[in-house]
Scaffold this active site. Structure first.
Site, PDB file in Angstrom:
ATOM      1  N   SER A  88       2.220   3.412  -5.373  1.00 30.77           N
ATOM      2  CA  SER A  88       3.246   4.257  -4.759  1.00 30.77           C
ATOM      3  C   SER A  88       3.610   5.443  -5.639  1.00 30.77           C
ATOM      4  CB  SER A  88       4.508   3.434  -4.488  1.00 30.77           C
ATOM      5  OG  SER A  88       4.211   2.312  -3.699  1.00 30.77           O
TER       6      SER A  88
HETATM    7  N1  SAH Z   1       3.696  -1.592  -5.371  1.00 29.19           N
HETATM    8  C1  SAH Z   1       2.292  -1.329  -5.297  1.00 29.19           C
HETATM    9  C2  SAH Z   1       1.952  -0.845  -3.913  1.00 29.19           C
HETATM   10  C3  SAH Z   1       0.670  -1.342  -3.468  1.00 29.19           C
HETATM   11  S1  SAH Z   1       0.271  -0.916  -1.807  1.00 29.19           S
HETATM   12  C4  SAH Z   1       1.896  -0.299  -6.324  1.00 29.19           C
HETATM   13  O1  SAH Z   1       2.681   0.629  -6.568  1.00 29.19           O
HETATM   14  O2  SAH Z   1       0.810  -0.372  -6.873  1.00 29.19           O
HETATM   15  C5  SAH Z   1       0.783  -2.367  -0.933  1.00 29.19           C
HETATM   16  C6  SAH Z   1       0.135  -3.652  -1.344  1.00 29.19           C
HETATM   17  O3  SAH Z   1       0.568  -4.662  -0.415  1.00 29.19           O
HETATM   18  C7  SAH Z   1      -1.381  -3.669  -1.290  1.00 29.19           C
HETATM   19  O4  SAH Z   1      -1.897  -4.058  -2.528  1.00 29.19           O
HETATM   20  C8  SAH Z   1      -1.709  -4.682  -0.187  1.00 29.19           C
HETATM   21  O5  SAH Z   1      -2.879  -5.420  -0.423  1.00 29.19           O
HETATM   22  C9  SAH Z   1      -0.489  -5.568  -0.218  1.00 29.19           C
HETATM   23  N2  SAH Z   1      -0.253  -6.324   1.010  1.00 29.19           N
HETATM   24  C10 SAH Z   1      -0.400  -5.924   2.299  1.00 29.19           C
HETATM   25  N3  SAH Z   1      -0.082  -6.907   3.155  1.00 29.19           N
HETATM   26  C11 SAH Z   1       0.280  -7.970   2.386  1.00 29.19           C
HETATM   27  C12 SAH Z   1       0.710  -9.301   2.682  1.00 29.19           C
HETATM   28  N4  SAH Z   1       0.841  -9.739   3.922  1.00 29.19           N
HETATM   29  N5  SAH Z   1       1.001 -10.119   1.644  1.00 29.19           N
HETATM   30  C13 SAH Z   1       0.869  -9.695   0.360  1.00 29.19           C
HETATM   31  N6  SAH Z   1       0.473  -8.458   0.027  1.00 29.19           N
HETATM   32  C14 SAH Z   1       0.164  -7.602   1.015  1.00 29.19           C
END
Ligand code: SAH
Length: 232
Positions: A88
Protein backbone atom coordinates in the site's frame (compact mmCIF):
# COMPACT_ATOMS: atom_id res chain seq x y z
CA UNK A 1 9.58 23.74 4.78
CA UNK A 2 12.31 24.37 7.28
CA UNK A 3 9.79 25.26 9.94
CA UNK A 4 7.80 22.10 9.28
CA UNK A 5 11.04 20.19 9.47
CA UNK A 6 11.96 21.65 12.80
CA UNK A 7 8.47 21.24 14.14
CA UNK A 8 8.46 17.62 13.04
CA UNK A 9 11.73 16.84 14.82
CA UNK A 10 10.34 18.59 17.85
CA UNK A 11 7.13 16.56 17.71
CA UNK A 12 8.69 13.16 17.42
CA UNK A 13 11.60 13.82 19.74
CA UNK A 14 15.20 13.10 18.82
CA UNK A 15 15.54 9.51 19.90
CA UNK A 16 15.39 8.36 16.26
CA UNK A 17 18.51 7.87 14.19
CA UNK A 18 19.24 11.20 12.54
CA UNK A 19 19.47 10.93 8.80
CA UNK A 20 21.68 14.01 8.72
CA UNK A 21 24.46 12.18 10.54
CA UNK A 22 26.91 10.64 8.03
CA UNK A 23 27.18 7.32 9.95
CA UNK A 24 23.38 6.94 9.92
CA UNK A 25 23.29 7.54 6.19
CA UNK A 26 26.00 4.95 5.63
CA UNK A 27 24.02 2.41 7.65
CA UNK A 28 20.79 3.12 5.83
CA UNK A 29 21.20 4.76 2.41
CA UNK A 30 17.42 5.35 2.32
CA UNK A 31 17.21 7.28 5.60
CA UNK A 32 16.89 10.71 3.99
CA UNK A 33 14.32 9.49 1.45
CA UNK A 34 12.29 8.06 4.31
CA UNK A 35 12.46 11.35 6.20
CA UNK A 36 11.22 13.12 3.09
CA UNK A 37 8.40 10.62 2.68
CA UNK A 38 7.27 11.28 6.26
CA UNK A 39 7.49 15.04 5.85
CA UNK A 40 5.79 15.37 2.47
CA UNK A 41 3.38 12.43 2.35
CA UNK A 42 2.49 11.86 6.00
CA UNK A 43 2.95 15.01 8.04
CA UNK A 44 1.89 17.51 5.40
CA UNK A 45 -1.30 15.51 4.75
CA UNK A 46 -2.37 15.76 8.33
CA UNK A 47 -1.19 12.64 10.18
CA UNK A 48 -0.44 13.93 13.67
CA UNK A 49 -0.20 10.88 15.96
CA UNK A 50 3.42 11.10 17.09
CA UNK A 51 3.74 7.33 17.62
CA UNK A 52 2.57 6.72 14.05
CA UNK A 53 5.05 9.26 12.71
CA UNK A 54 7.85 7.70 14.73
CA UNK A 55 7.01 4.25 13.29
CA UNK A 56 6.88 5.58 9.73
CA UNK A 57 10.29 7.17 10.26
CA UNK A 58 11.71 3.93 11.55
CA UNK A 59 10.40 1.04 9.41
CA UNK A 60 12.66 0.54 6.36
CA UNK A 61 10.03 0.38 3.61
CA UNK A 62 12.67 -0.46 0.97
CA UNK A 63 13.19 -3.85 2.64
CA UNK A 64 9.57 -4.78 1.83
CA UNK A 65 9.65 -4.24 -1.93
CA UNK A 66 11.30 -6.39 -4.62
CA UNK A 67 15.01 -5.56 -5.01
CA UNK A 68 14.56 -4.00 -8.45
CA UNK A 69 12.03 -1.52 -7.03
CA UNK A 70 13.99 -0.32 -4.02
CA UNK A 71 14.69 3.04 -5.63
CA UNK A 72 10.91 3.66 -5.75
CA UNK A 73 10.14 2.32 -2.28
CA UNK A 74 9.48 5.79 -0.81
CA UNK A 75 7.41 7.15 -3.68
CA UNK A 76 3.84 8.30 -3.12
CA UNK A 77 2.05 5.21 -4.45
CA UNK A 78 1.46 1.48 -4.10
CA UNK A 79 4.01 -0.84 -5.76
CA UNK A 80 3.71 -4.33 -7.14
CA UNK A 81 4.95 -7.15 -4.87
CA UNK A 82 4.08 -9.96 -7.31
CA UNK A 83 1.11 -12.36 -7.34
CA UNK A 84 -1.08 -9.44 -8.55
CA UNK A 85 -0.77 -7.79 -5.12
CA UNK A 86 0.63 -4.46 -3.99
CA UNK A 87 2.32 -2.84 -1.01
CA UNK A 88 0.00 0.00 0.00
CA UNK A 89 0.87 3.67 -0.50
CA UNK A 90 2.74 5.04 2.57
CA UNK A 91 0.02 7.57 3.38
CA UNK A 92 -2.68 4.89 3.44
CA UNK A 93 -0.58 2.77 5.82
CA UNK A 94 -0.12 5.75 8.15
CA UNK A 95 -3.79 6.74 7.89
CA UNK A 96 -5.06 3.23 8.69
CA UNK A 97 -2.59 2.85 11.54
CA UNK A 98 -3.64 6.19 13.05
CA UNK A 99 -7.30 5.22 12.67
CA UNK A 100 -6.69 1.97 14.59
CA UNK A 101 -5.84 4.00 17.73
CA UNK A 102 -3.33 1.52 19.09
CA UNK A 103 -1.94 1.53 22.59
CA UNK A 104 1.29 -0.21 23.67
CA UNK A 105 -0.80 -3.01 25.21
CA UNK A 106 -3.06 -3.51 22.15
CA UNK A 107 -3.46 -6.87 20.44
CA UNK A 108 -4.08 -6.41 16.72
CA UNK A 109 -5.30 -8.62 13.89
CA UNK A 110 -4.27 -7.71 10.34
CA UNK A 111 -5.87 -9.29 7.30
CA UNK A 112 -3.67 -9.28 4.17
CA UNK A 113 -0.02 -9.41 5.28
CA UNK A 114 1.22 -8.84 1.72
CA UNK A 115 4.76 -7.48 1.97
CA UNK A 116 4.56 -7.23 5.77
CA UNK A 117 5.19 -3.45 5.74
CA UNK A 118 1.91 -2.47 7.42
CA UNK A 119 2.47 -5.40 9.82
CA UNK A 120 5.80 -3.89 10.89
CA UNK A 121 4.28 -0.43 11.38
CA UNK A 122 1.51 -1.95 13.54
CA UNK A 123 4.10 -3.94 15.51
CA UNK A 124 5.92 -0.71 16.38
CA UNK A 125 2.77 0.53 18.14
CA UNK A 126 1.07 -2.55 19.60
CA UNK A 127 2.00 -5.38 21.90
CA UNK A 128 1.17 -8.28 19.56
CA UNK A 129 0.23 -8.38 15.90
CA UNK A 130 -1.45 -11.41 14.32
CA UNK A 131 -1.53 -11.29 10.54
CA UNK A 132 -3.27 -13.55 8.01
CA UNK A 133 -2.25 -13.87 4.37
CA UNK A 134 -3.97 -15.98 1.73
CA UNK A 135 -0.97 -16.49 -0.60
CA UNK A 136 1.61 -18.85 0.98
CA UNK A 137 4.64 -17.38 -0.83
CA UNK A 138 3.80 -13.85 0.35
CA UNK A 139 3.27 -15.02 3.93
CA UNK A 140 6.66 -16.76 3.83
CA UNK A 141 8.47 -13.80 2.28
CA UNK A 142 6.97 -11.36 4.79
CA UNK A 143 7.93 -13.65 7.67
CA UNK A 144 11.54 -13.73 6.42
CA UNK A 145 11.72 -9.94 6.05
CA UNK A 146 10.24 -9.35 9.52
CA UNK A 147 12.52 -11.97 11.11
CA UNK A 148 15.55 -10.34 9.51
CA UNK A 149 14.47 -7.00 11.01
CA UNK A 150 14.18 -8.63 14.44
CA UNK A 151 10.43 -8.29 15.11
CA UNK A 152 9.34 -10.66 17.87
CA UNK A 153 5.75 -9.55 18.39
CA UNK A 154 4.47 -10.52 14.93
CA UNK A 155 2.73 -13.81 14.17
CA UNK A 156 1.94 -14.61 10.54
CA UNK A 157 -0.25 -17.43 9.35
CA UNK A 158 -1.34 -18.48 5.91
CA UNK A 159 -5.12 -18.57 5.95
CA UNK A 160 -8.43 -17.06 4.96
CA UNK A 161 -9.05 -13.62 6.40
CA UNK A 162 -12.83 -14.07 6.28
CA UNK A 163 -12.43 -16.59 9.13
CA UNK A 164 -10.28 -14.28 11.23
CA UNK A 165 -7.99 -15.84 13.85
CA UNK A 166 -10.33 -16.83 16.69
CA UNK A 167 -7.62 -18.30 18.99
CA UNK A 168 -6.32 -14.86 19.96
CA UNK A 169 -9.61 -12.92 19.91
CA UNK A 170 -10.90 -10.53 21.04
CA UNK A 171 -8.67 -7.96 19.30
CA UNK A 172 -8.34 -4.32 20.30
CA UNK A 173 -8.10 -3.46 16.61
CA UNK A 174 -8.50 -5.23 13.29
CA UNK A 175 -6.90 -3.71 10.19
CA UNK A 176 -7.90 -5.14 6.82
CA UNK A 177 -5.82 -4.32 3.74
CA UNK A 178 -7.90 -6.06 1.04
CA UNK A 179 -11.50 -5.13 0.24
CA UNK A 180 -14.39 -7.58 0.84
CA UNK A 181 -17.73 -6.79 -0.86
CA UNK A 182 -19.45 -6.53 2.54
CA UNK A 183 -18.43 -6.46 6.18
CA UNK A 184 -17.21 -9.98 7.21
CA UNK A 185 -19.28 -10.94 10.29
CA UNK A 186 -16.56 -13.07 11.90
CA UNK A 187 -14.16 -10.13 11.98
CA UNK A 188 -16.67 -7.98 13.82
CA UNK A 189 -17.29 -10.90 16.16
CA UNK A 190 -13.58 -11.19 16.99
CA UNK A 191 -13.26 -7.49 17.84
CA UNK A 192 -13.35 -6.44 21.52
CA UNK A 193 -16.12 -4.09 22.61
CA UNK A 194 -14.56 -0.63 22.30
CA UNK A 195 -12.16 -1.93 19.64
CA UNK A 196 -11.69 -0.43 16.17
CA UNK A 197 -12.14 -2.08 12.78
CA UNK A 198 -10.45 -0.36 9.84
CA UNK A 199 -11.62 -1.94 6.59
CA UNK A 200 -12.11 -1.08 2.93
CA UNK A 201 -15.51 -2.38 1.80
CA UNK A 202 -17.11 -2.56 -1.63
CA UNK A 203 -16.79 -3.82 -5.18
CA UNK A 204 -15.72 -1.36 -7.84
CA UNK A 205 -16.04 1.74 -5.71
CA UNK A 206 -14.84 1.11 -2.16
CA UNK A 207 -15.05 2.99 1.12
CA UNK A 208 -12.55 2.74 3.92
CA UNK A 209 -14.73 2.34 7.01
CA UNK A 210 -13.62 3.06 10.56
CA UNK A 211 -15.95 1.25 12.94
CA UNK A 212 -16.04 1.07 16.69
CA UNK A 213 -17.61 -2.00 18.27
CA UNK A 214 -20.28 -1.43 20.90
CA UNK A 215 -22.19 -3.86 23.13
CA UNK A 216 -25.13 -3.64 20.69
CA UNK A 217 -23.27 -3.66 17.36
CA UNK A 218 -21.03 -0.92 16.03
CA UNK A 219 -20.84 2.79 15.30
CA UNK A 220 -19.21 4.25 12.22
CA UNK A 221 -16.56 6.88 12.85
CA UNK A 222 -15.51 7.59 9.29
CA UNK A 223 -15.74 6.64 5.62
CA UNK A 224 -13.28 7.55 2.87
CA UNK A 225 -13.11 6.59 -0.83
CA UNK A 226 -10.21 4.18 -1.49
CA UNK A 227 -8.92 1.57 -3.94
CA UNK A 228 -7.64 -1.74 -2.55
CA UNK A 229 -7.12 -5.17 -4.09
CA UNK A 230 -10.18 -7.38 -3.51
CA UNK A 231 -10.35 -9.72 -0.53
CA UNK A 232 -10.96 -13.13 -2.09
N1 SAH B 1 -0.70 -4.47 3.78
C1 SAH B 1 -0.14 -5.06 2.61
C2 SAH B 1 -1.15 -4.99 1.49
C3 SAH B 1 -1.10 -6.17 0.65
S1 SAH B 1 -2.34 -6.20 -0.59
C4 SAH B 1 1.13 -4.34 2.21
O1 SAH B 1 1.19 -3.11 2.37
O2 SAH B 1 2.05 -4.96 1.72
C5 SAH B 1 -3.60 -7.18 0.18
C6 SAH B 1 -3.20 -8.56 0.60
O3 SAH B 1 -4.39 -9.23 1.05
C7 SAH B 1 -2.62 -9.44 -0.50
O4 SAH B 1 -1.37 -9.93 -0.11
C8 SAH B 1 -3.66 -10.56 -0.66
O5 SAH B 1 -3.10 -11.81 -0.99
C9 SAH B 1 -4.29 -10.59 0.70
N2 SAH B 1 -5.62 -11.20 0.75
C10 SAH B 1 -6.64 -11.08 -0.15
N3 SAH B 1 -7.71 -11.78 0.24
C11 SAH B 1 -7.37 -12.37 1.42
C12 SAH B 1 -8.05 -13.25 2.32
N4 SAH B 1 -9.29 -13.65 2.11
N5 SAH B 1 -7.39 -13.65 3.43
C13 SAH B 1 -6.11 -13.25 3.67
N6 SAH B 1 -5.43 -12.43 2.86
C14 SAH B 1 -6.03 -12.00 1.74
Amino acid sequence: MLMINRFLSFCVGNSQPLSGIPEARALDPFASERERMVREQIWQRGIRDRRVIKAMRKVPRHRFVPAEMQDRAYSDRPLSIGYDQTISQPYIVAFMTEAAQLKPESVVLEIGTGSGYQTAVLAELAQQVYSLERIPALAEQAQQTLDALGYQNIHIRQGDGYQGWPEHAPYDAIVVTAAPPTLPPLLLEQLAVGGTLVIPVGEGSQSLLILSKTAEGYTQKGSFPVQFVPMV
